[in-house]
Each structure stands twice: as structure tokens, then as C-alpha cells.
Design a protein around this motif. Structure first.
Motif, PDB file in Angstrom:
ATOM      1  N   PRO A 114       0.810  -1.230   0.000  1.00  0.00           N
ATOM      2  CA  PRO A 114       0.000   0.000   0.000  1.00  0.00           C
ATOM      3  C   PRO A 114       0.843   1.281   0.000  1.00  0.00           C
ATOM      4  N   VAL A 115       1.949   1.270   0.738  1.00  0.00           N
ATOM      5  CA  VAL A 115       2.827   2.450   0.745  1.00  0.00           C
ATOM      6  C   VAL A 115       3.400   2.664  -0.647  1.00  0.00           C
ATOM      7  N   LEU A 116       3.838   1.587  -1.291  1.00  0.00           N
ATOM      8  CA  LEU A 116       4.366   1.678  -2.652  1.00  0.00           C
ATOM      9  C   LEU A 116       3.315   2.234  -3.606  1.00  0.00           C
ATOM     10  N   ALA A 117       2.085   1.760  -3.483  1.00  0.00           N
ATOM     11  CA  ALA A 117       1.008   2.238  -4.349  1.00  0.00           C
ATOM     12  C   ALA A 117       0.679   3.707  -4.081  1.00  0.00           C
ATOM     13  N   THR A 118       0.850   4.146  -2.848  1.00  0.00           N
ATOM     14  CA  THR A 118       0.492   5.513  -2.475  1.00  0.00           C
ATOM     15  C   THR A 118       1.598   6.525  -2.784  1.00  0.00           C
ATOM     16  N   VAL A 119       2.827   6.221  -2.373  1.00  0.00           N
ATOM     17  CA  VAL A 119       3.912   7.205  -2.500  1.00  0.00           C
ATOM     18  C   VAL A 119       4.974   6.812  -3.506  1.00  0.00           C
ATOM     19  N   GLY A 120       4.853   5.641  -4.110  1.00  0.00           N
ATOM     20  CA  GLY A 120       5.805   5.215  -5.120  1.00  0.00           C
ATOM     21  C   GLY A 120       7.082   4.648  -4.521  1.00  0.00           C
ATOM     22  N   TYR A 121       7.947   4.199  -5.414  1.00  0.00           N
ATOM     23  CA  TYR A 121       9.193   3.555  -5.013  1.00  0.00           C
ATOM     24  C   TYR A 121      10.101   4.515  -4.254  1.00  0.00           C
ATOM     25  N   SER A 122      10.175   5.753  -4.725  1.00  0.00           N
ATOM     26  CA  SER A 122      11.043   6.720  -4.040  1.00  0.00           C
ATOM     27  C   SER A 122      10.496   7.057  -2.657  1.00  0.00           C
ATOM     28  N   GLY A 123       9.181   7.117  -2.515  1.00  0.00           N
ATOM     29  CA  GLY A 123       8.593   7.371  -1.197  1.00  0.00           C
ATOM     30  C   GLY A 123       8.859   6.230  -0.235  1.00  0.00           C
TER      31      GLY A 123
END
Length: 144
Positions: free
Chosen positions: A109-118
């Protein structure tokens, strides 16, 4: 092949990290592990399109994990009397594995929300907290 190299990074050098933790100290070996984790994050964040870079990043991730866990486990075990060590080590392992499961569940979910750099930024922040805490302990000469 990448997965095997990552797993080898996690376990193959564990005896070396144990020896190093005995010789150089637990906190310096934890810092070494955290430096490898930061290196893995930097490589993954800047060269994620390269199979070689991703492989190197995953190997560093495994080595950093191994170094930190081996030295950290020794630090935890020696912080209590011998008769309390099995229970404390069990609780420590349970906590680490629960955190890993939670991290794995949240990574998608974090990857989907803020992307790889996030995701990389969040991970770097978590590693930075460990580095700052450990460096302060070393600088103040606090007993591990």
C-alpha cells in the motif's frame, strides 16, 4: 539467482559478523549493518532499472540485515542474566518477525500511495533513526 544471493547475504556471513561483534563491539557492527542498509537503499533508489544494481542492492540488504541482527541479538542476550536470556531472545525474535510481517504487509500500500522513491525515503528514515540512536550511544560511552 538474485533471491539466492540475497539469502546468502542474510546467512552466509553470520559467523563473520558474530566474530566481528565480539572483536569490534556490538554497536559498531550494528552501525556497519545500517551503513550497508543505507547503501542498499541508495543503489535501489538510483538504479532500480538495472538488474545488476538490484542484485547488488539485495545482497547489501541481506548483509546489512545479518550484521545488525547478529550484533543486536548478542546485545540483547547479554543485557540480562543468563537464566532470562531464552525468554528475552524469544520475545525479541517474535517482535522482529512481527515487525517484518507488518512491514511486508504495509510495503504494498505504501508503494502504491507514495511510489518507489517514497518507500525508499520512509525506509531511509527508519535506518537513520537506528544510526542516530546507535551513534549517540557510542559517543556517550553508554553501556550497551
Amino acid at each position: 539467482m538474485t533471491n539466492w544471493l540475497h539469502i546468502a547475504g542474510m546467512y552466509a556471513l553470520s559467523p563473520v559478523f558474530g566474530w566481528l561483534a565480539d572483536k569490534a563491539g556490538r554497536l559498531p557492527v550494528i552501525l556497519l549493518g545500517q551503513a550497508m542498509l543505507l547503501g542498499a537503499l541508495m543503489i535501489a533508489g538510483t538504479a532500480a532499472e538495472s538488474q545488476t544494481a538490484v542484485t547488488l542492492s539485495l545482497v547489501l540488504l541481506g548483509l546489512g540485515w545479518s550484521s545488525s541482527v547478529v550484533a543486536g541479538s548478542a546485545l540483547v542476550a547479554e543485557s540480562v542474566p543468563v537464566e532470562d536470556r531464552p525468554a528475552l531472545q524469544g520475545a525479541s525474535d517474535l517482535s522482529m518477525n512481527a515487525a517484518a510481517a507488518l512491514g511486508g504487509a504495509l510495503a504494498g500500500p505504501v508503494l502504491a500511495t507514495v511510489g518507489y522513491s517514497g518507500l525508499g525515503f520512509i525506509s531511509t528514515t527508519l535506518v537513520a533513526v537506528v544510526v542516530i540512536w546507535t551513534a549517540r550511544r557510542i559517543r556517550t560511552g553508554a553501556r550497551p
